[in-house]
Write a protein that holds these residues in place. Structure first.
Motif, PDB file in Angstrom:
ATOM      1  N   ALA A 102       0.821  -1.209   0.000  1.00 55.02           N
ATOM      2  CA  ALA A 102       0.000   0.000   0.000  1.00 55.02           C
ATOM      3  C   ALA A 102       0.857   1.260   0.000  1.00 55.02           C
ATOM      4  O   ALA A 102       0.551   2.234  -0.710  1.00 55.02           O
ATOM      5  N   ILE A 103       1.925   1.269   0.776  1.00 58.92           N
ATOM      6  CA  ILE A 103       2.807   2.438   0.818  1.00 58.92           C
ATOM      7  C   ILE A 103       3.463   2.656  -0.544  1.00 58.92           C
ATOM      8  O   ILE A 103       3.569   3.791  -1.032  1.00 58.92           O
ATOM      9  N   LYS A 104       3.878   1.571  -1.183  1.00 64.04           N
ATOM     10  CA  LYS A 104       4.481   1.686  -2.516  1.00 64.04           C
ATOM     11  C   LYS A 104       3.444   2.136  -3.541  1.00 64.04           C
ATOM     12  O   LYS A 104       3.720   2.987  -4.404  1.00 64.04           O
ATOM     13  N   TYR A 105       2.236   1.573  -3.451  1.00 67.69           N
ATOM     14  CA  TYR A 105       1.159   1.926  -4.390  1.00 67.69           C
ATOM     15  C   TYR A 105       0.840   3.415  -4.317  1.00 67.69           C
ATOM     16  O   TYR A 105       0.840   4.123  -5.336  1.00 67.69           O
ATOM     17  N   PHE A 106       0.565   3.913  -3.120  1.00 66.33           N
ATOM     18  CA  PHE A 106       0.195   5.322  -2.995  1.00 66.33           C
ATOM     19  C   PHE A 106       1.399   6.246  -3.191  1.00 66.33           C
ATOM     20  O   PHE A 106       1.225   7.424  -3.513  1.00 66.33           O
ATOM     21  N   GLY A 107       2.606   5.703  -3.044  1.00 67.76           N
ATOM     22  CA  GLY A 107       3.791   6.475  -3.379  1.00 67.76           C
ATOM     23  C   GLY A 107       3.821   6.876  -4.841  1.00 67.76           C
ATOM     24  O   GLY A 107       4.331   7.948  -5.198  1.00 67.76           O
ATOM     25  N   GLU A 108       3.270   6.033  -5.713  1.00 63.71           N
ATOM     26  CA  GLU A 108       3.199   6.371  -7.131  1.00 63.71           C
ATOM     27  C   GLU A 108       2.284   7.570  -7.376  1.00 63.71           C
ATOM     28  O   GLU A 108       2.392   8.247  -8.397  1.00 63.71           O
ATOM     29  N   TYR A 109       1.384   7.827  -6.448  1.00 60.42           N
ATOM     30  CA  TYR A 109       0.485   8.978  -6.545  1.00 60.42           C
ATOM     31  C   TYR A 109       1.014  10.203  -5.800  1.00 60.42           C
ATOM     32  O   TYR A 109       0.321  11.215  -5.698  1.00 60.42           O
ATOM     33  N   GLY A 110       2.224  10.104  -5.256  1.00 62.16           N
ATOM     34  CA  GLY A 110       2.832  11.256  -4.609  1.00 62.16           C
ATOM     35  C   GLY A 110       2.731  11.282  -3.102  1.00 62.16           C
ATOM     36  O   GLY A 110       3.146  12.258  -2.470  1.00 62.16           O
TER      37      GLY A 110
ATOM     38  N   ARG B 105     -17.060   4.048  -0.949  1.00 61.59           N
ATOM     39  CA  ARG B 105     -16.418   5.339  -0.757  1.00 61.59           C
ATOM     40  C   ARG B 105     -15.462   5.564  -1.923  1.00 61.59           C
ATOM     41  O   ARG B 105     -14.791   4.628  -2.373  1.00 61.59           O
ATOM     42  N   MET B 106     -15.368   6.802  -2.389  1.00 63.12           N
ATOM     43  CA  MET B 106     -14.533   7.122  -3.542  1.00 63.12           C
ATOM     44  C   MET B 106     -13.693   8.346  -3.198  1.00 63.12           C
ATOM     45  O   MET B 106     -14.219   9.346  -2.711  1.00 63.12           O
ATOM     46  N   ALA B 107     -12.389   8.260  -3.447  1.00 62.51           N
ATOM     47  CA  ALA B 107     -11.474   9.356  -3.150  1.00 62.51           C
ATOM     48  C   ALA B 107     -10.972   9.948  -4.462  1.00 62.51           C
ATOM     49  O   ALA B 107     -10.539   9.221  -5.356  1.00 62.51           O
ATOM     50  N   VAL B 108     -11.025  11.273  -4.565  1.00 64.88           N
ATOM     51  CA  VAL B 108     -10.841  11.971  -5.838  1.00 64.88           C
ATOM     52  C   VAL B 108      -9.512  12.723  -5.848  1.00 64.88           C
ATOM     53  O   VAL B 108      -9.154  13.380  -4.865  1.00 64.88           O
ATOM     54  N   MET B 109      -8.794  12.634  -6.975  1.00 58.69           N
ATOM     55  CA  MET B 109      -7.533  13.342  -7.156  1.00 58.69           C
ATOM     56  C   MET B 109      -7.514  14.049  -8.504  1.00 58.69           C
ATOM     57  O   MET B 109      -8.019  13.524  -9.499  1.00 58.69           O
TER      58      MET B 109
ATOM     59  N   PHE C 271     -10.569  10.337 -10.828  1.00 63.20           N
ATOM     60  CA  PHE C 271      -9.552  11.269 -11.316  1.00 63.20           C
ATOM     61  C   PHE C 271     -10.220  12.343 -12.166  1.00 63.20           C
ATOM     62  O   PHE C 271     -11.225  12.088 -12.835  1.00 63.20           O
ATOM     63  N   PHE C 272      -9.637  13.549 -12.146  1.00 68.42           N
ATOM     64  CA  PHE C 272     -10.115  14.597 -13.045  1.00 68.42           C
ATOM     65  C   PHE C 272      -8.935  15.406 -13.560  1.00 68.42           C
ATOM     66  O   PHE C 272      -7.915  15.551 -12.885  1.00 68.42           O
TER      67      PHE C 272
ATOM     68  N   PHE D  87      -5.865  14.219  -2.171  1.00 70.08           N
ATOM     69  CA  PHE D  87      -7.295  14.006  -2.356  1.00 70.08           C
ATOM     70  C   PHE D  87      -8.005  15.358  -2.263  1.00 70.08           C
ATOM     71  O   PHE D  87      -7.789  16.122  -1.324  1.00 70.08           O
ATOM     72  N   THR D  88      -8.851  15.625  -3.238  1.00 70.50           N
ATOM     73  CA  THR D  88      -9.536  16.919  -3.286  1.00 70.50           C
ATOM     74  C   THR D  88     -10.982  16.851  -2.819  1.00 70.50           C
ATOM     75  O   THR D  88     -11.491  17.796  -2.226  1.00 70.50           O
ATOM     76  N   HIS D  89     -11.654  15.757  -3.111  1.00 70.72           N
ATOM     77  CA  HIS D  89     -13.008  15.577  -2.597  1.00 70.72           C
ATOM     78  C   HIS D  89     -13.331  14.094  -2.508  1.00 70.72           C
ATOM     79  O   HIS D  89     -12.536  13.249  -2.929  1.00 70.72           O
TER      80      HIS D  89
END
Length: 352
Positions: A26-34, A98-102, A166-167, A191-193
């Motif tokens: 999980a840490i590696k996965y979300f690391g790809e997203y910054g 639940r959905m997390a938006v970036m 994503f947007f 995450f923005t919304h």
């Protein structure tokens, strides 16, 4: 008439709390997203029982995207003995989802990545990116090659591990609403919304977000549906499908918005698996410098069930509460953040 809101000092949504089986992945996965780990801890089963009502040892990792510490963070939980598999992979608008938006600078690349993973029989369902003028910024009779349309393109990725939205913006920016670091591999922001799919008689069940927490509603509950280009694609709506919608935003931050949906058609109900202790997104947090005031307001609302004020696993003064739709929150005492959130929504033009 303007909404009369209590001055709670409440933030935009601070953290998504996401329980996983494998912290390293999980840490590696979300690391790809910054995202990077900025704090961690571990507590005993007895302490987790006191904090969260879950008799299991717990490891925690707080992750932050770039320098944005005011909102849009991620907290990973690893339970020694999770209570269940969570809501997991399901059709769009599964109850409990639940959905997390970036924000991203390359939505097509993300769509290609998850489409390829789906082809490899992994549990991902990406929707095709769709562009729309969400804010009515275009005048059709004035659009040309040189006066290009102002659009946002969005898509969802439904997954067993996580559900993303994503947007990508074209022709405009909203300062303070999504900050993408230059070295982020997948060109994504904090995450923005955040989207919540709930089962309730009406959206009145979440009115406490305004009356107790002091969030501004975007407007009264409304029916949205398949005539809207973006939601039709993102939620994979059949012809004739509709849902109830209401959005909320902090007066102290334009980012960290909340969006709530009640389907008006038959959907699988996995809301029993959105409880704290299961895998997946089971808790969301806010912060405020007025914790005692907010606690008093929560205790006065008989729709809400709250713990005592206590320290969480990161030694922060806080309390947890749950509403009648099964949505769980943690309110954390925080006096300030390094990043100063933007409080006024403004549109700036870009030449793309």
């Amino acid at each position: 008439m303007a909404q009369q809101l209590p001055d709670t000092g409440i933030s935009g949504l601070y953290e998504v709390v996401h329980a996983v089986k494998d912290a390293r992945f999980a840490i590696k996965y979300f690391g790809e997203y910054g995202f990077r780990v900025i704090d961690s801890s571990a507590v005993s089963a007895a302490d987790a029982q006191r904090m969260y009502g879950v008799n299991s040892g717990l490891k925690t990792y707080r992750m932050q995207n770039g320098e944005i510490d005011s909102h849009g963070l991620l907290r990973l939980w690893v339970w020694d003995k999770p209570l269940g598999e969570g809501v997991g992979y399901g059709v769009p608008e599964t109850i409990g989802q639940r959905m997390a938006v970036m924000k991203t600078n390359d939505i097509v690349r993300l769509f290609d990545i998850y489409s390829n993973l789906r082809d490899l029989k992994q549990l991902w369902l990406p929707t095709e990116p769709i562009a729309d003028d969400l804010f009515g910024l275009n005048k059709p009779d004035q659009i040309s090659f040189f006066k290009r349309p102002v659009l946002v393109r969005e898509n969802a990725v439904y997954g067993e591990f996580f559900t993303h939205v994503f947007f990508q913006r074209y022709g405009y920016e909203i300062p303070g609403y999504g900050t993408i670091g230059p070295s982020t591999p997948l060109k994504t922001s904090e995450f923005t919304h955040h989207d919540f799919i709930i089962n309730a008689p009406s959206l009145d069940v979440i009115s406490y977000l305004s009356t107790v927490l002091g969030l501004k509603s975007e407007g009264p509950p409304e029916i949205n549906g398949d005539w809207q280009k973006g939601p039709k694609k993102v939620f994979m709506m059949d012809t004739g499908y509709t849902h109830w919608y209401q959005g909320f935003v902090s007066p102290n931050n334009i980012c960290g918005k909340l969006k709530f949906f009640i389907p008006r058609g038959q959907k699988p109900d996995r809301s029993a698996h959105q409880r704290v202790g299961e895998l997946g997104m089971t808790l969301h947090t806010f912060h405020t410098s007025k914790l005692d005031m907010v606690y008093g307001l929560v205790k006065q609302d008989n729709r809400l069930t709250a713990t005592a004020i206590q320290k969480n696993e990161l030694a922060e003064r806080c309390f947890n509460f749950r509403d009648s739709a099964g949505v769980s929150w943690q309110i954390i005492e925080k006096m300030s953040t390094k990043n100063k959130p933007v409080t006024k929504l403004e549109f700036t033009s870009t030449n793309n």
